[in-house]
Design a protein around this motif. Sequence first.
Motif, mmCIF file in Angstrom:
data_model
loop_
_atom_site.group_PDB
_atom_site.id
_atom_site.type_symbol
_atom_site.label_atom_id
_atom_site.label_comp_id
_atom_site.label_asym_id
_atom_site.label_seq_id
_atom_site.Cartn_x
_atom_site.Cartn_y
_atom_site.Cartn_z
ATOM 1 N N THR A 115 5.080 -8.205 7.647
ATOM 2 C CA THR A 115 4.449 -6.971 7.171
ATOM 3 C C THR A 115 5.169 -5.780 7.777
ATOM 4 O O THR A 115 5.382 -5.727 8.995
ATOM 5 N N MET A 116 5.561 -4.861 6.914
ATOM 6 C CA MET A 116 6.299 -3.689 7.396
ATOM 7 C C MET A 116 5.625 -2.412 6.960
ATOM 8 O O MET A 116 5.098 -2.332 5.851
ATOM 9 N N LEU A 117 5.672 -1.416 7.826
ATOM 10 C CA LEU A 117 5.226 -0.077 7.472
ATOM 11 C C LEU A 117 6.459 0.825 7.551
ATOM 12 O O LEU A 117 7.160 0.829 8.563
ATOM 13 N N VAL A 118 6.741 1.513 6.458
ATOM 14 C CA VAL A 118 7.909 2.389 6.381
ATOM 15 C C VAL A 118 7.407 3.780 6.040
ATOM 16 O O VAL A 118 6.613 3.931 5.102
ATOM 17 N N TYR A 119 7.776 4.787 6.824
ATOM 18 C CA TYR A 119 7.268 6.124 6.496
ATOM 19 C C TYR A 119 8.252 7.212 6.904
ATOM 20 O O TYR A 119 9.211 6.979 7.657
ATOM 21 N N ALA A 126 4.825 10.528 3.945
ATOM 22 C CA ALA A 126 4.562 9.511 2.923
ATOM 23 C C ALA A 126 5.162 8.197 3.383
ATOM 24 O O ALA A 126 6.068 8.179 4.226
ATOM 25 N N GLY A 127 4.654 7.137 2.817
ATOM 26 C CA GLY A 127 5.205 5.843 3.190
ATOM 27 C C GLY A 127 4.517 4.717 2.458
ATOM 28 O O GLY A 127 3.727 4.938 1.533
ATOM 29 N N TYR A 128 4.861 3.531 2.874
ATOM 30 C CA TYR A 128 4.254 2.352 2.259
ATOM 31 C C TYR A 128 4.147 1.238 3.293
ATOM 32 O O TYR A 128 4.825 1.249 4.320
ATOM 33 N N THR A 138 0.885 -1.171 0.000
ATOM 34 C CA THR A 138 0.000 0.000 0.000
ATOM 35 C C THR A 138 0.920 1.218 0.000
ATOM 36 O O THR A 138 1.937 1.209 0.702
ATOM 37 N N ILE A 139 0.586 2.234 -0.796
ATOM 38 C CA ILE A 139 1.419 3.441 -0.833
ATOM 39 C C ILE A 139 0.550 4.644 -0.458
ATOM 40 O O ILE A 139 -0.597 4.742 -0.898
ATOM 41 N N PHE A 140 1.101 5.571 0.329
ATOM 42 C CA PHE A 140 0.324 6.770 0.667
ATOM 43 C C PHE A 140 1.213 8.016 0.710
ATOM 44 O O PHE A 140 2.395 7.941 1.053
ATOM 45 N N GLY A 141 0.614 9.128 0.331
ATOM 46 C CA GLY A 141 1.275 10.431 0.450
ATOM 47 C C GLY A 141 0.281 11.406 1.061
ATOM 48 O O GLY A 141 -0.899 11.409 0.680
ATOM 49 N N ILE A 142 0.728 12.188 2.025
ATOM 50 C CA ILE A 142 -0.176 13.127 2.709
ATOM 51 C C ILE A 142 0.237 14.555 2.364
ATOM 52 O O ILE A 142 1.402 14.936 2.525
ATOM 53 N N TYR A 143 -0.736 15.314 1.869
ATOM 54 C CA TYR A 143 -0.513 16.714 1.486
ATOM 55 C C TYR A 143 -1.337 17.602 2.405
ATOM 56 O O TYR A 143 -2.341 17.172 2.974
ATOM 57 N N LYS A 144 -0.943 18.866 2.478
ATOM 58 C CA LYS A 144 -1.753 19.827 3.236
ATOM 59 C C LYS A 144 -2.827 20.417 2.330
ATOM 60 O O LYS A 144 -2.586 20.606 1.144
#
Length: 333
Positions: free
Chosen positions: A169-173, A160-162, A131-137
């Motif tokens: 299972t890993m979460l990297v951000y 941002a992270g994945y 899963t990929i995510f990016g957070i913007y204002k």
Amino acid sequence: MSKITTLDEFILHNENLHEDSSGKLSALLRDIGVAAKIVNREVNKAGLVNILGIAGSENSTGDMVQKLDIFANEKMIALLSNSGECAAIVSEENEKIIHLPKVKEKTPGYLVAMDPLDGSSNIDVNVSVGTIFGIYKVQDINEPIDEKSFLQKGVEVVAAGYVLYGTSTMLVYTTGNGVNGFTLDPSIGEFCLSHENIRIPDRGNYYSVNQGYYLKFDVEMRRYIDYCSDLNLRLRYIGSMVSDVHRMLFQGGIFLYPNTRKYPQGKLRLLYECVPMSFVVEQAGGHAINTRLERIMEVTPRSIHQRSTIVIGSPAMVNEMKDFIRKYTLHEI
Ligand code: AHG
Ligand code: MN
Ligand code: MN
């Protein structure tokens, strides 16, 4: 016994390192952590229940959608609605932006761009997905949110992270202060800090590209692939950008998805694949450019599902690749 730091503890502890220390970004990151655990549960039991297979629809960019993509998309949207901090979402699975309902009297200050399930062709064969995510204002909270609100350069991303659903299972951000990795301990159901301040090696022994398209690549790309092969670099290609870039982040190497005849602009999506992965890799000391030699983080998006070429990974290797583009390209850069 060494002390365990959970993702939630880490997020709270680091809250005051962000420019925005109001706790709103932290709430959003925690929502993503919960969503990741739920998606992980479904990915793990995908072989056991009738959730496998192609759902029979196409996503907004024309790819076949599988059922787990839809599940992951729905869970991410539901969880991101929880805190009331996210105003709207761009997802690979939705052609239009998704406006989230208001929570109490909160004014949401963030936008999320996501690929809920990356590498979906791997699901049916029990191979890693992500899963990929990016957070913007939200740049102006007084203006209505529309597609244009998302057309911000990568340098504007605040976090941002994945998530990699792999052998573990890993979460990297990153929030712009380095990169940290958390491994899910299934026995306690928590992501625990396992890789602090990740640094990508300056170069590595791996390259990752769909070499099956060799004859469809431009000459400079073919020359570079020949060079990697001459150097006896090891080719690894899982077909999930998350998994392939994850390997480069830890072991050093280069991942490439250039333009092909089928995808003249590249295949991967700028907002929710290239930018978040570039932010992570750059924060770990790596580089990420497109084949026009622009830094991915500096590209101004023109549409929410825009595609991009990408060359990402160890800094010395991306720099070398740049030289091949300069030397062999037959068209103007
Ligand atoms: P998605 O499953 O979200 O559509 O993404 C798949 C992407 C990316 O993860 C991967 O690197 C690439 O597509 C693989 O494409 P090819 O099969 O063309 O190599
Ligand atoms: Mn993807
Ligand atoms: Mn996807």
